[in-house]
Design a protein around this motif. Structure first.
Motif, PDB file in Angstrom:
ATOM      1  N   ARG A 197       0.822  -1.206   0.000  1.00 26.48           N
ATOM      2  CA  ARG A 197       0.000   0.000   0.000  1.00 26.48           C
ATOM      3  C   ARG A 197       0.858   1.259   0.000  1.00 26.48           C
ATOM      4  NH1 ARG A 197      -2.824  -1.629   3.537  1.00 26.48           N
ATOM      5  NH2 ARG A 197      -4.384  -2.492   2.133  1.00 26.48           N
ATOM      6  N   ALA A 198       2.048   1.155   0.561  1.00 28.32           N
ATOM      7  CA  ALA A 198       2.907   2.328   0.701  1.00 28.32           C
ATOM      8  C   ALA A 198       3.220   2.972  -0.644  1.00 28.32           C
ATOM      9  CB  ALA A 198       4.202   1.945   1.425  1.00 28.32           C
ATOM     10  N   ASP A 199       3.346   2.142  -1.685  1.00 23.89           N
ATOM     11  CA  ASP A 199       3.649   2.713  -3.002  1.00 23.89           C
ATOM     12  C   ASP A 199       2.450   2.655  -3.948  1.00 23.89           C
ATOM     13  OD1 ASP A 199       3.559   0.037  -3.677  1.00 23.89           O
ATOM     14  OD2 ASP A 199       5.730  -0.181  -3.879  1.00 23.89           O
ATOM     15  N   GLY A 200       1.270   2.487  -3.365  1.00 21.38           N
ATOM     16  CA  GLY A 200       0.046   2.632  -4.152  1.00 21.38           C
ATOM     17  C   GLY A 200      -0.397   1.419  -4.921  1.00 21.38           C
ATOM     18  N   ARG A 201       0.159   0.240  -4.621  1.00 26.19           N
ATOM     19  CA  ARG A 201      -0.217  -0.941  -5.395  1.00 26.19           C
ATOM     20  C   ARG A 201      -1.566  -1.523  -4.985  1.00 26.19           C
ATOM     21  NH1 ARG A 201       5.353  -4.386  -5.647  1.00 26.19           N
ATOM     22  NH2 ARG A 201       6.005  -2.934  -4.012  1.00 26.19           N
ATOM     23  N   VAL A 202      -1.984  -1.323  -3.736  1.00 25.00           N
ATOM     24  CA  VAL A 202      -3.290  -1.816  -3.299  1.00 25.00           C
ATOM     25  C   VAL A 202      -4.071  -0.679  -2.655  1.00 25.00           C
ATOM     26  CG1 VAL A 202      -2.505  -4.194  -2.988  1.00 25.00           C
ATOM     27  CG2 VAL A 202      -2.388  -2.602  -1.068  1.00 25.00           C
ATOM     28  N   LEU A 203      -5.372  -0.857  -2.579  1.00 26.23           N
ATOM     29  CA  LEU A 203      -6.251   0.200  -2.103  1.00 26.23           C
ATOM     30  C   LEU A 203      -6.134   0.396  -0.595  1.00 26.23           C
ATOM     31  CD1 LEU A 203      -9.450  -0.753  -4.147  1.00 26.23           C
ATOM     32  CD2 LEU A 203      -7.720   0.970  -4.719  1.00 26.23           C
ATOM     33  N   THR A 204      -6.437   1.598  -0.161  1.00 30.92           N
ATOM     34  CA  THR A 204      -6.417   1.930   1.259  1.00 30.92           C
ATOM     35  C   THR A 204      -7.584   1.275   1.981  1.00 30.92           C
ATOM     36  OG1 THR A 204      -5.362   4.050   0.810  1.00 30.92           O
ATOM     37  CG2 THR A 204      -6.515   3.836   2.911  1.00 30.92           C
ATOM     38  N   ILE A 205      -7.328   0.810   3.205  1.00 30.51           N
ATOM     39  CA  ILE A 205      -8.367   0.214   4.040  1.00 30.51           C
ATOM     40  C   ILE A 205      -8.728   1.206   5.137  1.00 30.51           C
ATOM     41  CG2 ILE A 205      -8.929  -1.682   5.615  1.00 30.51           C
ATOM     42  CD1 ILE A 205      -6.878  -3.366   4.032  1.00 30.51           C
ATOM     43  N   PRO A 206      -9.995   1.563   5.285  1.00 27.97           N
ATOM     44  CA  PRO A 206     -10.365   2.542   6.308  1.00 27.97           C
ATOM     45  C   PRO A 206     -10.209   1.986   7.715  1.00 27.97           C
ATOM     46  CG  PRO A 206     -12.324   1.635   5.251  1.00 27.97           C
ATOM     47  CD  PRO A 206     -11.146   1.120   4.478  1.00 27.97           C
ATOM     48  N   GLU A 207     -10.039   2.865   8.658  1.00 26.73           N
ATOM     49  CA  GLU A 207      -9.957   2.489  10.064  1.00 26.73           C
ATOM     50  C   GLU A 207     -11.324   2.013  10.559  1.00 26.73           C
ATOM     51  OE1 GLU A 207      -7.434   2.476  12.140  1.00 26.73           O
ATOM     52  OE2 GLU A 207      -5.857   3.690  11.192  1.00 26.73           O
ATOM     53  N   GLY A 208     -11.285   1.120  11.565  1.00 25.01           N
ATOM     54  CA  GLY A 208     -12.494   0.772  12.302  1.00 25.01           C
ATOM     55  C   GLY A 208     -13.494  -0.097  11.581  1.00 25.01           C
ATOM     56  N   LYS A 209     -13.055  -0.901  10.611  1.00 21.23           N
ATOM     57  CA  LYS A 209     -14.001  -1.748   9.887  1.00 21.23           C
ATOM     58  C   LYS A 209     -14.700  -2.736  10.819  1.00 21.23           C
ATOM     59  CE  LYS A 209     -13.099  -3.395   5.777  1.00 21.23           C
ATOM     60  NZ  LYS A 209     -14.028  -2.703   4.889  1.00 21.23           N
ATOM     61  N   ALA A 210     -13.962  -3.336  11.746  1.00 18.52           N
ATOM     62  CA  ALA A 210     -14.554  -4.329  12.636  1.00 18.52           C
ATOM     63  C   ALA A 210     -15.599  -3.698  13.549  1.00 18.52           C
ATOM     64  CB  ALA A 210     -13.466  -5.012  13.465  1.00 18.52           C
ATOM     65  N   ALA A 211     -15.272  -2.549  14.139  1.00 13.98           N
ATOM     66  CA  ALA A 211     -16.225  -1.878  15.025  1.00 13.98           C
ATOM     67  C   ALA A 211     -17.470  -1.444  14.265  1.00 13.98           C
ATOM     68  CB  ALA A 211     -15.557  -0.676  15.683  1.00 13.98           C
ATOM     69  N   ALA A 212     -17.280  -0.942  13.056  1.00 12.51           N
ATOM     70  CA  ALA A 212     -18.428  -0.534  12.247  1.00 12.51           C
ATOM     71  C   ALA A 212     -19.300  -1.732  11.897  1.00 12.51           C
ATOM     72  CB  ALA A 212     -17.947   0.166  10.977  1.00 12.51           C
ATOM     73  N   LEU A 213     -18.669  -2.858  11.652  1.00 16.26           N
ATOM     74  CA  LEU A 213     -19.419  -4.057  11.303  1.00 16.26           C
ATOM     75  C   LEU A 213     -20.292  -4.527  12.468  1.00 16.26           C
ATOM     76  CD1 LEU A 213     -20.019  -6.358   9.340  1.00 16.26           C
ATOM     77  CD2 LEU A 213     -17.970  -7.515  10.177  1.00 16.26           C
ATOM     78  N   LEU A 276       0.187  -9.679   6.917  1.00 19.90           N
ATOM     79  CA  LEU A 276      -1.192 -10.151   6.983  1.00 19.90           C
ATOM     80  C   LEU A 276      -1.773  -9.626   8.288  1.00 19.90           C
ATOM     81  CD1 LEU A 276      -3.574 -12.064   6.127  1.00 19.90           C
ATOM     82  CD2 LEU A 276      -2.443 -13.833   7.468  1.00 19.90           C
ATOM     83  N   ALA A 277      -2.832  -8.841   8.212  1.00 17.73           N
ATOM     84  CA  ALA A 277      -3.454  -8.262   9.413  1.00 17.73           C
ATOM     85  C   ALA A 277      -4.955  -8.176   9.197  1.00 17.73           C
ATOM     86  CB  ALA A 277      -2.874  -6.877   9.710  1.00 17.73           C
ATOM     87  N   VAL A 278      -5.679  -9.104   9.804  1.00 17.24           N
ATOM     88  CA  VAL A 278      -7.123  -9.170   9.613  1.00 17.24           C
ATOM     89  C   VAL A 278      -7.809  -9.421  10.947  1.00 17.24           C
ATOM     90  CG1 VAL A 278      -6.864 -10.059   7.265  1.00 17.24           C
ATOM     91  CG2 VAL A 278      -7.153 -11.665   9.155  1.00 17.24           C
ATOM     92  N   ASP A 279      -9.106  -9.134  10.986  1.00 20.48           N
ATOM     93  CA  ASP A 279      -9.945  -9.475  12.129  1.00 20.48           C
ATOM     94  C   ASP A 279     -10.905 -10.575  11.723  1.00 20.48           C
ATOM     95  OD1 ASP A 279      -8.952  -7.644  14.049  1.00 20.48           O
ATOM     96  OD2 ASP A 279     -10.082  -6.022  13.096  1.00 20.48           O
ATOM     97  N   LEU A 280     -11.012 -11.592  12.568  1.00 21.04           N
ATOM     98  CA  LEU A 280     -11.971 -12.673  12.393  1.00 21.04           C
ATOM     99  C   LEU A 280     -13.055 -12.492  13.449  1.00 21.04           C
ATOM    100  CD1 LEU A 280     -13.138 -15.392  11.511  1.00 21.04           C
ATOM    101  CD2 LEU A 280     -11.308 -16.526  12.808  1.00 21.04           C
ATOM    102  N   LEU A 281     -14.253 -12.160  13.013  1.00 20.70           N
ATOM    103  CA  LEU A 281     -15.369 -11.883  13.907  1.00 20.70           C
ATOM    104  C   LEU A 281     -16.407 -12.990  13.792  1.00 20.70           C
ATOM    105  CD1 LEU A 281     -15.826  -8.092  13.063  1.00 20.70           C
ATOM    106  CD2 LEU A 281     -14.371  -9.111  14.809  1.00 20.70           C
ATOM    107  N   VAL A 282     -16.834 -13.507  14.932  1.00 22.36           N
ATOM    108  CA  VAL A 282     -17.833 -14.572  14.983  1.00 22.36           C
ATOM    109  C   VAL A 282     -19.097 -14.004  15.605  1.00 22.36           C
ATOM    110  CG1 VAL A 282     -18.367 -16.900  15.771  1.00 22.36           C
ATOM    111  CG2 VAL A 282     -15.991 -16.277  15.243  1.00 22.36           C
ATOM    112  N   PHE A 283     -20.183 -13.992  14.842  1.00 18.85           N
ATOM    113  CA  PHE A 283     -21.464 -13.474  15.300  1.00 18.85           C
ATOM    114  C   PHE A 283     -22.463 -14.616  15.457  1.00 18.85           C
ATOM    115  CE2 PHE A 283     -19.453 -10.016  12.967  1.00 18.85           C
ATOM    116  CZ  PHE A 283     -19.697  -8.911  13.763  1.00 18.85           C
ATOM    117  N   GLU A 284     -23.369 -14.444  16.397  1.00 21.01           N
ATOM    118  CA  GLU A 284     -24.473 -15.384  16.582  1.00 21.01           C
ATOM    119  C   GLU A 284     -25.761 -14.726  16.133  1.00 21.01           C
ATOM    120  OE1 GLU A 284     -26.722 -17.964  20.109  1.00 21.01           O
ATOM    121  OE2 GLU A 284     -24.867 -16.874  20.533  1.00 21.01           O
ATOM    122  N   ALA A 285     -26.575 -15.486  15.387  1.00 22.90           N
ATOM    123  CA  ALA A 285     -27.858 -14.971  14.908  1.00 22.90           C
ATOM    124  C   ALA A 285     -28.836 -14.905  16.076  1.00 22.90           C
ATOM    125  CB  ALA A 285     -28.397 -15.877  13.812  1.00 22.90           C
TER     126      ALA A 285
END
Length: 297
Positions: A197-213, A276-285
């Protein structure tokens, strides 16, 4: 395949099998299943959405083969094995892509106690669905569908929805999940692929995706667990191999649609490692299946 589906036309009735390759609802609507193991239930896709083509899928296969996503696969396996969805769990892989996570779900939920899972692999891309079904035709059915439209999947028929780097339709996911069913979502954090991302090869990821989800899925989904997966994939300094991996990471995702036409793509200096930096979120219906909104990737 008919055991998964309701009519894609009237959405009022379950589909019934009409051998050899037809499915029909009581209102007279009929659909032809493909010999390669999937049903197409899609008109025009939602505006701005494009399914992955063969080149993107090839790139994703290459990245998986290097082991880049192995830390995430380890966490997903752990969560699935601890989910105890029952003796014959039914899983929807929403946005199945190359089928790596479909196969992971089958293996994680298959047990010595006779557990026999089945997976419905769904994607906007017919090429992705074909590739996924081909991996495990004995245990996987395929559905070409647009996540943003009403899904031709029966109410409360799914134990686990798996959504890895894919769009989400919270209202429909809640409808098709049984009460207490699980929704597993993987979203990237801003530092994911930061070296590219530093040299523009991939798109920017916004902050707080997990909390917003979490907010967007309430009140129909309650957060059960959240895990962060962090790893650095060290490159081996083989220029050809490292360059191929970096190019494949760019080409496998949404950046491919935005960067492919740019001159000089792929000519940048290679980093020493890729994060590699991701969040794995487990939700219950929980709650009423009509209460969920829609959360976009």
């Amino acid at each position: 395949m008919s055991e998964w589906l309701r009519c894609p036309s009237c959405f009022a009735s379950p589909l019934e099998a009409l051998p050899p390759l037809q499915l029909r609802c009581p209102n007279g609507h009929s659909f032809d299943a493909n010999k390669r193991g999937y049903l197409t239930a899609i008109g025009a896709p939602s505006a701005g959405l494009r399914g992955d083509d063969a080149a993107m899928l090839d790139a994703r296969d290459l990245v998986h083969d290097t082991g880049f996503f192995d830390p995430l696969k380890h966490e997903l396996t752990s969560v699935l094995r601890g989910s105890a969805p029952g003796p014959a769990p039914r899983v929807l892989d929403a946005g199945c892509g190359t089928g790596h996570y479909t196969t992971l779900a089958l293996e994680a939920l298959s047990g010595s106690n006779g557990t026999t899972p089945r997976v419905l692999a769904m994607d906007l891309s017919p090429a992705a669905v074909v590739r996924t079904v081909r991996r495990r035709p004995d245990s996987v059915d395929g559905l070409v569908a647009d996540t943003w439209q009403p899904l031709p999947v029966r109410d409360a028929s799914i134990d686990v929805v798996l959504d890895v780097f894919a769009p989400r339709n919270a209202r429909e996911f809640r409808r098709i999940l049984r009460p207490g069913g699980l929704l597993l979502v993987v979203v990237p954090r801003p530092e994911h692929l930061r070296e590219l991302r530093a040299d523009g090869r991939v798109l920017t990821i916004p902050e707080g995706k997990a909390a917003a989800l979490v907010d967007e899925l309430a009140p129909s989904f309650a957060l059960h667990t959240a895990r962060s997966v962090d790893a650095r994939f060290v490159l081996d300094q083989d220029a050809a191999a490292d360059g191929a991996l970096a190019a494949a990471i760019v080409a496998m995702g949404p950046s491919a649609h935005h960067r492919a036409a740019e001159p000089g793509a792929g000519a940048q200096e290679l980093p020493d490692a890729i994060t590699l930096a991701v969040d794995l979120l487990v939700f219950e219906a929980v709650g009423d299946d009509a209460g969920a909104g829609a959360a976009r990737e």
